[in-house]
Design a protein around this motif. Structure first.
Motif, mmCIF file in Angstrom:
data_model
loop_
_atom_site.group_PDB
_atom_site.id
_atom_site.type_symbol
_atom_site.label_atom_id
_atom_site.label_comp_id
_atom_site.label_asym_id
_atom_site.label_seq_id
_atom_site.Cartn_x
_atom_site.Cartn_y
_atom_site.Cartn_z
ATOM 1 N N TYR A 48 1.496 13.263 -1.397
ATOM 2 C CA TYR A 48 0.329 12.509 -0.630
ATOM 3 C C TYR A 48 -1.161 13.270 -1.478
ATOM 4 O O TYR A 48 -1.881 12.311 -2.083
ATOM 5 C CB TYR A 48 -0.019 12.910 0.670
ATOM 6 N N HIS A 49 -0.943 14.123 -1.713
ATOM 7 C CA HIS A 49 -2.180 15.089 -2.430
ATOM 8 C C HIS A 49 -2.310 14.460 -3.726
ATOM 9 O O HIS A 49 -3.214 14.241 -4.368
ATOM 10 C CB HIS A 49 -2.291 16.501 -2.375
ATOM 11 N N GLN A 50 -0.959 14.355 -4.571
ATOM 12 C CA GLN A 50 -1.161 13.728 -6.038
ATOM 13 C C GLN A 50 -1.895 12.178 -6.029
ATOM 14 O O GLN A 50 -2.530 11.995 -7.073
ATOM 15 C CB GLN A 50 0.034 13.790 -6.510
ATOM 16 N N LEU A 51 -1.536 11.708 -4.974
ATOM 17 C CA LEU A 51 -1.913 10.158 -4.798
ATOM 18 C C LEU A 51 -3.545 10.107 -4.706
ATOM 19 O O LEU A 51 -4.102 9.185 -5.041
ATOM 20 C CB LEU A 51 -1.179 9.559 -3.750
ATOM 21 N N ARG A 52 -3.762 10.971 -3.736
ATOM 22 C CA ARG A 52 -5.300 11.040 -3.078
ATOM 23 C C ARG A 52 -6.101 11.516 -4.612
ATOM 24 O O ARG A 52 -7.079 11.221 -4.827
ATOM 25 C CB ARG A 52 -5.237 11.995 -1.953
ATOM 26 N N PHE A 53 -5.579 12.600 -5.280
ATOM 27 C CA PHE A 53 -6.179 13.079 -6.258
ATOM 28 C C PHE A 53 -6.272 11.928 -7.483
ATOM 29 O O PHE A 53 -7.277 11.907 -8.049
ATOM 30 C CB PHE A 53 -5.390 14.361 -7.027
ATOM 31 N N LEU A 54 -5.265 11.064 -7.527
ATOM 32 C CA LEU A 54 -5.228 10.125 -8.619
ATOM 33 C C LEU A 54 -6.322 9.138 -8.107
ATOM 34 O O LEU A 54 -7.149 8.687 -9.081
ATOM 35 C CB LEU A 54 -3.961 9.456 -8.593
ATOM 36 N N PRO A 75 0.642 -1.134 -0.054
ATOM 37 C CA PRO A 75 -0.220 0.037 0.006
ATOM 38 C C PRO A 75 0.882 1.347 -0.053
ATOM 39 O O PRO A 75 2.018 1.446 0.794
ATOM 40 C CB PRO A 75 -0.738 -0.235 1.241
ATOM 41 N N LEU A 76 0.429 2.300 -0.782
ATOM 42 C CA LEU A 76 1.058 3.363 -1.090
ATOM 43 C C LEU A 76 0.955 4.321 0.312
ATOM 44 O O LEU A 76 -0.475 4.135 0.807
ATOM 45 C CB LEU A 76 1.154 4.379 -2.064
ATOM 46 N N ASN A 77 1.836 5.122 0.573
ATOM 47 C CA ASN A 77 1.309 6.262 1.925
ATOM 48 C C ASN A 77 0.729 7.264 1.180
ATOM 49 O O ASN A 77 1.044 8.194 0.441
ATOM 50 C CB ASN A 77 2.770 6.621 2.350
ATOM 51 N N LEU A 78 -0.694 7.559 1.635
ATOM 52 C CA LEU A 78 -1.511 8.641 1.035
ATOM 53 C C LEU A 78 -1.769 9.601 2.192
ATOM 54 O O LEU A 78 -2.445 10.575 2.193
ATOM 55 C CB LEU A 78 -2.891 8.072 0.609
ATOM 56 N N GLY A 79 -0.876 9.670 3.298
ATOM 57 C CA GLY A 79 -0.724 10.872 4.316
ATOM 58 C C GLY A 79 -1.190 10.653 5.578
ATOM 59 O O GLY A 79 -1.036 11.198 6.533
ATOM 60 N N SER A 80 -2.272 9.508 5.526
ATOM 61 C CA SER A 80 -2.864 9.226 6.956
ATOM 62 C C SER A 80 -3.471 7.865 6.958
ATOM 63 O O SER A 80 -3.842 7.327 5.713
ATOM 64 C CB SER A 80 -3.757 10.127 7.238
ATOM 65 N N THR A 116 3.242 22.885 0.537
ATOM 66 C CA THR A 116 4.339 23.140 -0.280
ATOM 67 C C THR A 116 5.504 22.172 -0.102
ATOM 68 O O THR A 116 6.435 22.020 -0.774
ATOM 69 C CB THR A 116 4.793 24.585 -0.417
ATOM 70 N N SER A 117 5.252 21.377 1.059
ATOM 71 C CA SER A 117 6.133 20.380 1.391
ATOM 72 C C SER A 117 6.146 19.330 0.357
ATOM 73 O O SER A 117 5.027 18.781 -0.042
ATOM 74 C CB SER A 117 5.588 19.712 2.694
ATOM 75 N N PRO A 118 7.263 18.807 -0.326
ATOM 76 C CA PRO A 118 7.327 17.762 -1.368
ATOM 77 C C PRO A 118 6.567 16.543 -0.914
ATOM 78 O O PRO A 118 5.690 16.026 -1.611
ATOM 79 C CB PRO A 118 8.850 17.585 -1.617
ATOM 80 N N PRO A 119 6.715 15.996 0.492
ATOM 81 C CA PRO A 119 6.150 14.697 0.783
ATOM 82 C C PRO A 119 4.307 14.827 0.748
ATOM 83 O O PRO A 119 3.858 13.969 0.344
ATOM 84 C CB PRO A 119 6.433 14.281 2.158
ATOM 85 N N GLU A 120 4.027 15.979 1.401
ATOM 86 C CA GLU A 120 2.486 16.534 1.542
ATOM 87 C C GLU A 120 2.045 16.732 -0.053
ATOM 88 O O GLU A 120 0.826 16.001 -0.143
ATOM 89 C CB GLU A 120 2.375 17.372 2.513
#
Length: 239
Positions: free
Chosen positions: A182-188, A152-157, A175-179
């Protein structure tokens, strides 16, 4: 506490509840609620209404057009009412403890506050056929993304976290690269699911449904001229 979507009429199309093919998707194993002792009996949590499963397969096809070796990972799908009750009670206890409270010695106001936190994420385990919990209809599924190694990928929570971080767009302005990742993966995840006609729970990045009351209510919210009704009501069936 009633939910706004519970006023939506249900016209059940009587589609069967069927198993999610184990060869097509990734699965969270062991199942998290069964591991806690949730009373599934002989009923599998990994099943959905037939039309919902077909759309989930469509969503996975969209995902694999973008990432050929990724899959949708199923965290949870169908829940009997008894399981919904078990998990609401469990979540209430754990949320109270996380706030430094003991469930047996809480004041009415403390109990009300914890209950409000829980009900933001968990539907009431209603036995009323007019107000079924989404997962008890076979129309809702909790999911994440799994990579080519089936991890499973890390989607931030974590899924089921009682926290503002669970909101789908929580990291949108970061603007944090890791965060931002996370948003890009949630958007996908949202992109492929909405393309397959699902709707997303407003407070949970992992929860999607098609055909239940929440789906119909969200559909009507986006297009107020609509009068969409739910296609799926409560279903009780052993698999």
């Amino acid at each position: 506490m009633s939910k706004p979507y519970q006023t939506i009429p249900i016209e059940d199309c009587q589609e069967p509840l069927i198993p999610i093919p184990t060869t097509e998707f990734s699965f969270c194993s062991p199942h998290p609620y069964a591991q806690l002792g949730a009373p599934y009996g002989d009923t599998s949590p990994f099943c959905l209404r037939e039309g919902v499963l077909q759309r989930l397969q469509t969503a996975q096809n969209y995902l694999q057009q973008k990432h050929p070796h990724w899959r949708i990972q199923i965290f949870d799908a169908y829940r009997p009412i008894a399981v919904q009750q078990f998990m609401v009670d469990h979540t209430f206890t754990e949320t109270a403890k996380a706030n430094g409270l003991h469930p047996d010695s809480m004041t009415p106001s403390q109990r009300q506050e914890i209950q409000a936190q829980v009900e933001k994420f968990w539907a009431p385990p209603s036995h009323n056929p007019a107000t079924p919990p989404p997962h008890s209809t076979g129309a809702a599924v909790d999911i994440t993304l799994a990579n080519e190694s089936d991890e499973p990928l890390n989607l931030g929570s974590p899924i089921d976290e009682i926290s503002p971080r669970s909101a789908p767009d929580y990291f949108a302005a970061s603007t944090s690269p890791p965060e931002s990742h996370y948003h890009q993966l949630r958007f996908l995840l949202r992109e492929v699911m909405l393309a397959a006609e699902f709707q997303q729970h407003p407070a949970e990045w992992w929860h999607f449904s098609f055909g239940d009351q929440l789906w119909a209510w969200l559909t009507n919210q986006k297009s107020p001229a609509n009068s969409t009704v739910a296609r799926y009501g409560r279903v009780e069936k052993s698999l």
